[in-house]
Structures are given as structure tokens and as C-alpha cells.
Design an enzyme around this catalytic site. Structure first.
Site, short mmCIF file in Angstrom:
data_model
loop_
_atom_site.label_atom_id
_atom_site.label_comp_id
_atom_site.label_asym_id
_atom_site.label_seq_id
_atom_site.Cartn_x
_atom_site.Cartn_y
_atom_site.Cartn_z
N GLU A 198 33.99 34.08 31.80
CA GLU A 198 34.43 33.70 30.45
C GLU A 198 35.94 33.66 30.31
OE1 GLU A 198 33.08 32.14 28.24
OE2 GLU A 198 31.19 32.38 29.29
C1 LIG Z 1 28.63 36.73 38.37
C2 LIG Z 1 29.22 35.49 37.80
C3 LIG Z 1 28.60 34.86 36.74
C4 LIG Z 1 29.13 33.68 36.23
N1 LIG Z 1 28.47 33.01 35.24
C5 LIG Z 1 28.86 31.76 34.91
C6 LIG Z 1 28.06 30.93 34.07
O1 LIG Z 1 27.03 31.35 33.58
N2 LIG Z 1 28.47 29.65 33.84
C7 LIG Z 1 29.61 29.15 34.38
O2 LIG Z 1 29.91 27.99 34.13
N3 LIG Z 1 30.43 29.91 35.15
C8 LIG Z 1 30.05 31.20 35.43
N4 LIG Z 1 30.84 31.97 36.26
C9 LIG Z 1 32.09 31.42 36.75
C10 LIG Z 1 33.32 32.13 36.16
O3 LIG Z 1 33.49 31.81 34.82
C11 LIG Z 1 34.52 31.77 37.05
O4 LIG Z 1 34.36 32.45 38.27
C12 LIG Z 1 35.84 32.12 36.40
O5 LIG Z 1 36.08 31.29 35.31
C13 LIG Z 1 37.01 32.03 37.37
O6 LIG Z 1 37.01 30.81 38.06
P1 LIG Z 1 37.13 30.80 39.66
O7 LIG Z 1 36.13 31.77 40.17
O8 LIG Z 1 37.08 29.43 40.16
O9 LIG Z 1 38.55 31.44 39.96
P2 LIG Z 1 39.94 30.64 39.96
O10 LIG Z 1 40.00 29.74 38.79
O11 LIG Z 1 40.15 30.05 41.31
O12 LIG Z 1 40.97 31.84 39.74
C14 LIG Z 1 41.45 32.68 40.81
C15 LIG Z 1 42.61 33.52 40.28
O13 LIG Z 1 43.67 32.65 39.83
C16 LIG Z 1 44.01 32.93 38.49
N5 LIG Z 1 44.34 31.71 37.77
C17 LIG Z 1 43.72 30.51 37.84
N6 LIG Z 1 44.28 29.65 36.97
C18 LIG Z 1 45.27 30.31 36.34
C19 LIG Z 1 46.22 29.98 35.34
N7 LIG Z 1 46.26 28.77 34.78
N8 LIG Z 1 47.09 30.94 34.92
C20 LIG Z 1 47.07 32.17 35.47
N9 LIG Z 1 46.21 32.54 36.43
C21 LIG Z 1 45.30 31.63 36.85
C22 LIG Z 1 42.78 33.62 37.90
O14 LIG Z 1 43.12 34.46 36.79
C23 LIG Z 1 42.25 34.40 39.09
O15 LIG Z 1 42.93 35.63 39.17
C24 LIG Z 1 30.34 33.17 36.77
C25 LIG Z 1 30.98 33.82 37.82
C26 LIG Z 1 30.42 34.95 38.35
C27 LIG Z 1 31.09 35.59 39.53
#
Ligand SMILES: Cc1cc2nc3c(=O)[nH]c(=O)nc-3n(C[C@H](O)[C@H](O)[C@H](O)COP(=O)(O)OP(=O)(O)OC[C@H]3O[C@@H](n4cnc5c(N)ncnc54)[C@H](O)[C@@H]3O)c2cc1C
Length: 575
Positions: free
Chosen positions: A431
Site C-alpha cells: 500500500e
Molecule cells: C505480501 C505482499 C502482498 C501484496 N499485496 C498486493 C496486492 O494485493 N495488490 C497489489 O497490487 N500489490 C500488492 N503487493 C505489492 C506491493 O504493493 C509492492 O511490493 C509495493 O508497492 C512496492 O513495490 P515494489 O515491490 O516493486 O518495490 P519498488 O517499487 O521496487 O521499491 C523498492 C524500494 O525503492 C523505494 N522507492 C521506489 N520508488 C521510490 C520513490 N519514488 N521515492 C522514494 N523511494 C522509492 C521503495 O520505497 C523501496 O524501498 C504486495 C506485496 C507483498 C510483498
């Protein structure tokens, strides 16, 4: 191990004396529900949570989910527990009456969400997403879709999911590639792969309603080209019963650090049949309805896990005897070691602050729903990212402290303390990570109106300080001094960030999470001031000594961190 005690009396105190929730209840239920009814409802929720849902927490953690022949089966007991939850009417209790729900305001829903999350966070995620899906359908879908999908979502007969994330597109949704092509009959063929879909497949209900962000053919690149689609697992027949299986397949279920009982799925959409929800290219706006519900809900999950971790640690520390406790007779349990006491008071006073803050944000959301574009809506918008970021980061810290109180036993899985830390760890990630909440707070909520909402919030804290200053109780006087000092420092941080936004936006972003934390800490102190004022105004039934102790501890140990964060914010990005 002590059973879970739902904080029913605490909510009664907060709703009556701190938040003044009766007018909110009147507005949303037409005067049909009063605070005594709410207390009773929370009591029923607490009983279901403690007797039916919490006993499955460790079982779900150990057994997780299995994917066999493309079908996900949940942990033993989950189907029966979910049935009891849905039949008890808990899914739709906070949904608007026009959507088929009971119309309970957000202040009541927040309390319920805390209770169910404390009992079993992995379980409570499922129904939480159904509520978000129902909101999105209610707000943006056509009447035909509402007729077919709202009743089963609201009753809990079907569940809902939220599909944003793709391998190349997590935080940044602009990279979404899932594509939707319109067919001659007006439906859409949805093709692509979604990952990390919470409760994406399971055996609790006969159907699942996926809300999927996708790009229509020829849509503009980036966020502006996204549309929202409703894609059911089974296509409903004319009479609303689930019919033919849709072309959405569960490819795998993730192995995770925590929330093992919640199936996190990779879903493959292979020209699955979907329907557009809302207007084309307005998908993000429709999805935001769901995301805002989910952000507050995730904050509350953090509160639930934190309180459960505290309750377990406090019960353990009250019985475990180890070493001679300075200044206490032989055989005194570890709870009296000054450092264990520090850990427990830190946990308890932070949980109290989190709970009241969460209710205050819920109250603003309730008022804002009835009166949009007022101060309440500006405050709700400003504080939702703070709530999400601060409560979830705290939940990890508090679960961690809970393990520390247990010593080596806490590191052993059978104790149950470790599960809270593993479960809580996802909360600051999904989220929108804490960084994303901080970006929202600084770039949108702070800078866009040149600090006006931040100033309004500072004035509210000041007014609470004035009310508390009328009491000559020594903790009241100390809390007034600490809050005044915290306000000076927090105002300085706000002014610094507004300057940085003009001069060097990288500095603003480098200090964003500190600023979010600072607001959380200040909101917590503000809540303690209000709780203490309410308790001193009516000491006979207010557990005043405990509340004063919590306010005193929180002021000394947590409000005092605000100036160090201002210092870090002033430094900007270190290069
Ligand atoms: C158990 C679990 C349940 C989930 N459930 C759902 C679901 O039901 N539906 C769904 O759609 N998604 C779901 N997700 C996905 C989740 O919302 C994402 O993992 C999350 O939004 C982060 O995206 P990412 O994993 O690609 O990390 P990334 O976006 O690659 O981020 C990696 C790091 O970079 C930082 N970062 C990235 N962009 C920026 C920025 N602009 N400014 C500062 N820092 C930044 C982040 O804070 C983080 O520390 C789930 C994930 C998990 C692990």
C-alpha cells in the site's frame, strides 16, 4: 499464554471522551446507533476474534497455503472461521447503506479492524480487500455491475482483490503493461500478468472479484492511460450464481517472511473477460478509492499487531522471574527490571497514541464524507500518509520490542512473539512504502498549499495544550512543556522543508520520512494530551494513573525525539 483481550473499554473511553463520536454516529446511522450499541458490537467482535479467529493465527502461520492443480487451499479451520465472520455481517458493516452495508462510520470500522487484525492479521486481509473492492464498484461501476457484484461482495459470499503490481511495475504504476481489448459485445479481453495479489485465490468462497488496472489498446503511456477492470474468477450467470470459469489462472503462491496464511498470488490473465469500471483512462482515480480505504486499513493492521505483541509481552514479563530486580524483593518478575519496564511502557504508550490517532483520522474521514472540502477533509488528506507510515513502522518496532521482552524465548517460534514481527514487516511496504507516504506528505500535502494544513494542525495541537494546561497535575504540566518544545521544533522543520522545496527538492525528499515520523510523534503527543485532559476531567472512571504514566513516558521518551529529527531534516541530503 494470555488470551487476546479486545480493547473494548478503551475504545468506549476514546469514542465518548476524546473523539466525541456520537454526532458522527448520528450522521451516518440516522440516530439509530448510540455509543452503548457500539460497545456491544465491539464486544461481539472481540469474542469472535478471541474464540474463533485468533486460535488459527499460529496454525495459519505454520501451514500456509497449498497450490494444487491450479487451486489454492487455505490453512485448516479458515473456511469455517471465514463463514462465521461473513455470516456475522462483519464484511459489510462499514459499507454505505446505499451499497447494501450497515453504514457504520469509519471510527467504528477502525476499532473493528484493529480487533480482527490483532487476532489474525493474515486472515483479516481478505475481508479488508473485499471492502475496498465493494467501495470501488459502488463508487465507479455501472448499475448493472453494481446489481450483480455488490450483494455478494458486501455479504462476504464472494471476496475481492486489488491487482496493481506487475514484475516491472511496483511503486511506479506508470509501467503497467496488462492490456485490455474491447470485444464486439462490449466486454473486454484482459491479458497480462499480475504479481503479489493478496488473497488472489483461495477456497473460502465460491467466487473472487478481481479489480485489475490495465491499459486499453492505444491508450496514452504512463498513468493517464490506465483503466480499471472488474474480472471475476467465475463469470456470473444471469441469476447471479457463479458460472463458467474465467481465463484467470493462479501461476504460483509466494513463500514469504510472514502472513503465511494469506495467499499472495501470481495471476495470469489470458484474455480473461472483464468489464470496465468507471471511465476509460480514469482507472487510477477509481483505484484510489480502494487504495485510500486500504491505506487506513493497513495502518490499523499495524495497530492490531502492535497491541497483540504488547499484550503477549506484558503477560510473559509478569510471570517470568530472572535475576534480582533492583530495589524489589526476591522473586519479583522481570516486568519490574527498569529496562523491561522501559520496553513495556514504550510499547503500551505508543499503542495508546496510535489508537487515538487512528480514531481521529477516521473521525475526519467521516466528517469529510458528509462535508467535502472542509478543514476535516484537508486534515484527513494530510494525515492519512502519516498514519499509514507511522503506525506501520511502529508496529515493526513494537513487535521487535516484544521479542526482546521475551529474551531467547521470543526468538523461538513456539512462543508466538516472533510471528508478530514477521507478519508486521510487510506493513511498511505494501500500500505504498513509507517513502511513498512521505513523498505524498511532503510534495502534495505540505508544499502544494505552502504549509497551510500543517499550520492548521499545529494550531490544533496548541489548543489541546491549552486545555491540558488548566490542570495542575504534575504530568499535565510536564506534558504541556514537552509539547510546547516539540511544537517549536516541528514548526522549524516545516519551514525548513518549505525552503528546501524551492531550493533543492532532493533535500526535501531526503528528509521526507523523518518529517513523517516527526508528525507521527507529535500526533501521538497530541493524543496523549487529549486523553490525559479527558481523564483528569472525569477521573472517577478513567484509569487516570495509567493514562498519566503513559503520557509521562511518551513525552520523555518519544516526544523528545522530535528535535533530533529536525536536525536531520535541516542537514538535507548528505552528499
Ligand atoms: C505480501 C505482499 C502482498 C501484496 N499485496 C498486493 C496486492 O494485493 N495488490 C497489489 O497490487 N500489490 C500488492 N503487493 C505489492 C506491493 O504493493 C509492492 O511490493 C509495493 O508497492 C512496492 O513495490 P515494489 O515491490 O516493486 O518495490 P519498488 O517499487 O521496487 O521499491 C523498492 C524500494 O525503492 C523505494 N522507492 C521506489 N520508488 C521510490 C520513490 N519514488 N521515492 C522514494 N523511494 C522509492 C521503495 O520505497 C523501496 O524501498 C504486495 C506485496 C507483498 C510483498
Amino acid at each position: 499464554v494470555a488470551d487476546y483481550q479486545a480493547p473494548v473499554a478503551e475504545y468506549d473511553f476514546l469514542l465518548r471522551r476524546v473523539i466525541d463520536a456520537q454526532p458522527i454516529l448520528d450522521a451516518s446511522t440516522g440516530g439509530e446507533v448510540d455509543l452503548a450499541d457500539v460497545r456491544e458490537i465491539l464486544g461481539h467482535a472481540g469474542a469472535l476474534a478471541a474464540e474463533v479467529i485468533e486460535p488459527l493465527n499460529a496454525i495459519g502461520d505454520r501451514s500456509g497455503n497449498a497450490l494444487t492443480d491450479g487451486r489454492v487451499s487455505t490453512a485448516p479451520g479458515f473456511t469455517e472461521a471465514y463463514k462465521a465472520y461473513a455470516e456475522g455481517g462483519w464484511v459489510g458493516i462499514g459499507l454505505p447503506r446505499e451499497a447494501g452495508g450497515d453504514g457504520m462510520p469509519a471510527v467504528v470500522v477502525a476499532a473493528l479492524n484493529e480487533i480482527f487484525s490483532a487476532a489474525n492479521m493474515a486472515f483479516s486481509l481478505g475481508p479488508g480487500l473485499s471492502v475496498g473492492a465493494a467501495y470501488a464498484v459502488f463508487t465507479a461501476a455501472s448499475d448493472d455491475l453494481k446489481r450483480l457484484y455488490l450483494p455478494p461482495l458486501v455479504s462476504g459470499r464472494w471476496t475481492g482483490t486489488m491487482n496493481l503490481t506487475e514484475p516491472q511495475s511496483g511503486t511506479d504504476l506508470a509501467g503497467i503493461r496488462t492490456i485490455a481489448r474491447q470485444r464486439p459485445d462490449g466486454t473486454w479481453a484482459v491479458k497480462g500478468q499480475k504479481i503479489f495479489v493478496t488473497w488472489g485465490d483461495h477456497d473460502l468462497t465460491e467466487n473472487i472479484v478481481h479489480l485489475v488496472l490495465a491499459r486499453t489498446e492505444g491508450a496514452p503511456a504512463g498513468l493517464a492511460g490506465l483503466s480499471l477492470f472488474l474480472v471475476p474468477k467465475h463469470l456470473p450467470r444471469g441469476d447471479g450464481t457463479p458460472g463458467e470459469r474465467n481465463a484467470v489462472h493462479t501461476v504460483s503462491v509466494e513463500h514469504k517472511l510472514g502472513i503465511h496464511a494469506s495467499p499472495t498470488c501470481v495471476l495470469d490473465y489470458d484474455d480473461a473477460t472483464g468489464w470496465l469500471v468507471g471511465d476509460q483512462h480514469r482507472g487510477l482515480a477509481a483505484m484510489f478509492v480502494m487504495m485510500n480505504v486500504a491505506r487506513v486499513g493497513v495502518a490499523t493492521q499495524g495497530l492490531g499487531v502492535a497491541d497483540r505483541a504488547y499484550q503477549r509481552a506484558a503477560a510473559y514479563a509478569a510471570e517470568r522471574v530472572q535475576g534480582s530486580v533492583e530495589g524489589r524483593p526476591a522473586g519479583t518478575p522481570i516486568a519490574e527490571h527498569p529496562d523491561v519496564r522501559r520496553l513495556l511502557l514504550s510499547m503500551r504508550s505508543t499503542v495508546s497514541a496510535m489508537r487515538a490517532f487512528q480514531l481521529q483520522v477516521a473521525a475526519w474521514l467521516d466528517v469529510a464524507r458528509a462535508q467535502p472540502n472542509t478543514e476535516a477533509s484537508a486534515l484527513a488528506e494530510f494525515f492519512v500518509p502519516v498514519l499509514k507510515g507511522w503506525l506501520t513502522e511502529n508496529s515493526v518496532q513494537i513487535a521487535n520490542d516484544g521479542i526482546q521482552v521475551h529474551g531467547g524465548t521470543g526468538f523461538i517460534e513456539e512462543t508466538g512473539a516472533a510471528q508478530y514481527l514477521r507478519d508486521a514487516r510487510i506493513l511498511p511496504i505494501y500500500e505504498g512504502t513509507t517513502a511513498i507516504q512521505a513523498n505524498d506528505l511532503t510534495r502534495r500535502k505540505l508544499v502544494r498549499n505552502n504549509g497551510a494544513t500543517a499550520q492548521a494542525a499545529h494550531a490544533l495541537v496548541e489548543s489541546a495544550v491549552r486545555s491540558l494546561a488548566r490542570h495542575d497535575h504534575p504530568v499535565a504540566q510536564r506534558t504541556v512543556q514537552r509539547l510546547n518544545a516539540a511544537l517549536v521544533s516541528a514548526r522549524e522543520a516545516t519551514a525548513t522543508l518549505l525552503e528546501q522545496a524551492k531550493d533543492n527538492p532532493r533535500d526535501l525528499l531526503a528528509g521526507g520520512v523523518h518529517y513523517l515520523t516527526q508528525w507521527g510523534l507529535l500526533a501521538g503527543g497530541w493524543m496523549h494530551a487529549r486523553i490525559l485532559t479527558a481523564a483528569l476531567d472525569a477521573p472517577e472512571d478513567s484509569d487516570t494513573a495509567r493514562r498519566a504514566l503513559d503520557a509521562d513516558f511518551y513525552g520523555a521518551h518519544h516526544l523528545s525525539r522530535i528535535p533530533s529529527l529536525t536536525e536531520a531534516i535541516r542537514a538535507g541530503e548528505i552528499v
